[in-house]
Design a protein around this motif. Structure first.
Motif, short mmCIF file in Angstrom:
data_model
loop_
_atom_site.label_atom_id
_atom_site.label_comp_id
_atom_site.label_asym_id
_atom_site.label_seq_id
_atom_site.Cartn_x
_atom_site.Cartn_y
_atom_site.Cartn_z
N ARG A 70 -1.34 3.40 14.08
CA ARG A 70 -0.91 2.78 12.64
C ARG A 70 -0.64 3.76 11.72
O ARG A 70 0.44 3.77 11.09
N LEU A 122 3.62 4.69 10.16
CA LEU A 122 3.97 4.30 8.63
C LEU A 122 5.43 4.79 8.20
O LEU A 122 5.47 5.88 8.30
N ILE A 157 -4.04 6.25 2.19
CA ILE A 157 -5.10 5.10 2.40
C ILE A 157 -6.10 5.54 2.95
O ILE A 157 -7.32 5.00 2.39
N ASP A 206 -2.03 10.56 4.72
CA ASP A 206 -2.14 9.76 6.26
C ASP A 206 -1.42 10.41 7.27
O ASP A 206 -1.99 10.77 8.35
N LEU A 256 -9.53 0.91 6.49
CA LEU A 256 -8.42 0.47 7.59
C LEU A 256 -8.62 -0.83 8.23
O LEU A 256 -7.73 -1.62 8.31
N HIS A 301 5.59 7.14 -1.55
CA HIS A 301 4.17 7.57 -1.97
C HIS A 301 4.59 8.66 -3.15
O HIS A 301 3.76 8.44 -4.13
N LEU A 310 0.75 -1.08 -0.06
CA LEU A 310 0.23 0.03 -0.02
C LEU A 310 1.04 1.16 0.05
O LEU A 310 1.70 1.34 0.87
N LEU A 344 -7.90 -3.35 5.44
CA LEU A 344 -6.70 -3.81 5.34
C LEU A 344 -5.89 -4.20 6.37
O LEU A 344 -4.98 -5.28 6.15
N ALA A 389 0.01 -7.74 3.90
CA ALA A 389 0.07 -6.26 3.51
C ALA A 389 1.20 -5.46 4.11
O ALA A 389 1.54 -5.68 5.35
N CYS A 390 2.03 -4.81 3.30
CA CYS A 390 3.18 -4.09 3.69
C CYS A 390 2.71 -2.63 3.38
O CYS A 390 2.20 -2.12 2.19
N TRP A 391 2.66 -1.91 4.42
CA TRP A 391 2.18 -0.25 4.71
C TRP A 391 3.28 0.77 4.24
O TRP A 391 4.14 0.58 5.05
#
Length: 247
Positions: free
Chosen positions: A98, A102, A39, A67, A49, A120, A35, A52, A59-61
């Motif tokens: 969370r 990130l 998000i 965010d 959220l 990003h 991701l 996911l 999942a790797c955030w």
């Protein structure tokens, strides 16, 4: 080393679009789902959220500017974007924590591609603009200091899918799941051993109605009607974003 990696960027709290992508066989069977930021800033932040989060270690955030701005809005520094301020107030404390934790980048080996850096916007900044037609010296600027072994960079932020070479380094933008510019549907990318830009088509009208009915955001109907059908074209977006890449 994962063989197949699905990349989802710029979901922006659009639950029906996310559900449609996660139902894709190539996403459901991918070794990893990355991701690449932005998000939850949208009309269904808690639900997105939670969904996911249910993916667990699959999942790797990676964090994005939206965010980060949600975390700041929750702490009292309001955003100029109404849906972000609303979304920040909906999140549970664990969800805010969370997002606050990130990382700005993640580098992973992917079969057929070697070392891939996921970010990003750019590796050094979560809101810089680079585009498919950005000049080479701009790319050299934003990639300065990047390790030579990183042969592929995956970024999001501008909501327009593309692939291009930049001095022998492959750049991939998967486009946006929830706020696409240039065509309706949820856009994403599949990595390994090559790169595929993919679009998941779903019933946009039904999705708009669902967001309007299920979201508590006061302008949810207007938001979904503007963004889910890709009301803004890639030409519109390039016109707006172009001056921000220093051209």
């Amino acid at each position: 080393m994962p063989e197949r990696v699905a990349v989802l960027s710029d979901i922006h709290g659009a639950l029906p679009a996310l559900e449609a992508v996660l139902a894709e066989p190539d996403v459901a069977t991918a070794d990893l789902i990355v991701l690449t930021g932005d998000i939850a800033a949208g009309p269904q932040p808690v639900e997105v959220l939670d969904l996911l989060g249910s993916l667990g270690e699959r999942a790797c955030w990676v964090g994005g500017n939206a965010d980060r701005e949600l975390v700041k809005a929750r702490a009292g520094k309001k955003s100029p974007i109404d849906v972000s301020n609303w979304a920040a107030e909906q999140l549970r404390d664990d969800q805010v924590a969370r997002l606050a934790a990130l990382p700005p980048t993640v580098t992973l080996p992917v079969a057929g591609l070697g070392e891939v850096l996921f970010c990003h916007a750019t590796p050094r900044d979560d809101e810089e603009v680079v585009l498919v037609d950005s000049r080479l010296d701009r790319w050299a600027e934003v990639f300065a200091g990047l390790p030579a072994e990183v042969g592929t960079v995956v970024c999001g932020h501008t909501h327009m899918p593309f692939t291009r070479l930049v001095d022998r380094r492959l750049v991939v933008n998967p486009g946006s799941v929830g706020m696409p510019y240039g065509g309706a549907g949820a856009w994403w990318a599949l990595l390994g051993p090559g790169v595929q830009l993919r679009r998941t088509r779903y019933d946009v009208d039904a999705a708009c109605a669902r967001v309007a009915a299920e979201s508590g955001f006061p302008d949810a109907a207007a938001w979904s009607a503007e963004y889910l059908p890709s009301h803004h074209s890639d030409v519109d977006a390039l016109t707006v974003f172009g001056p921000r890449d220093g051209r």
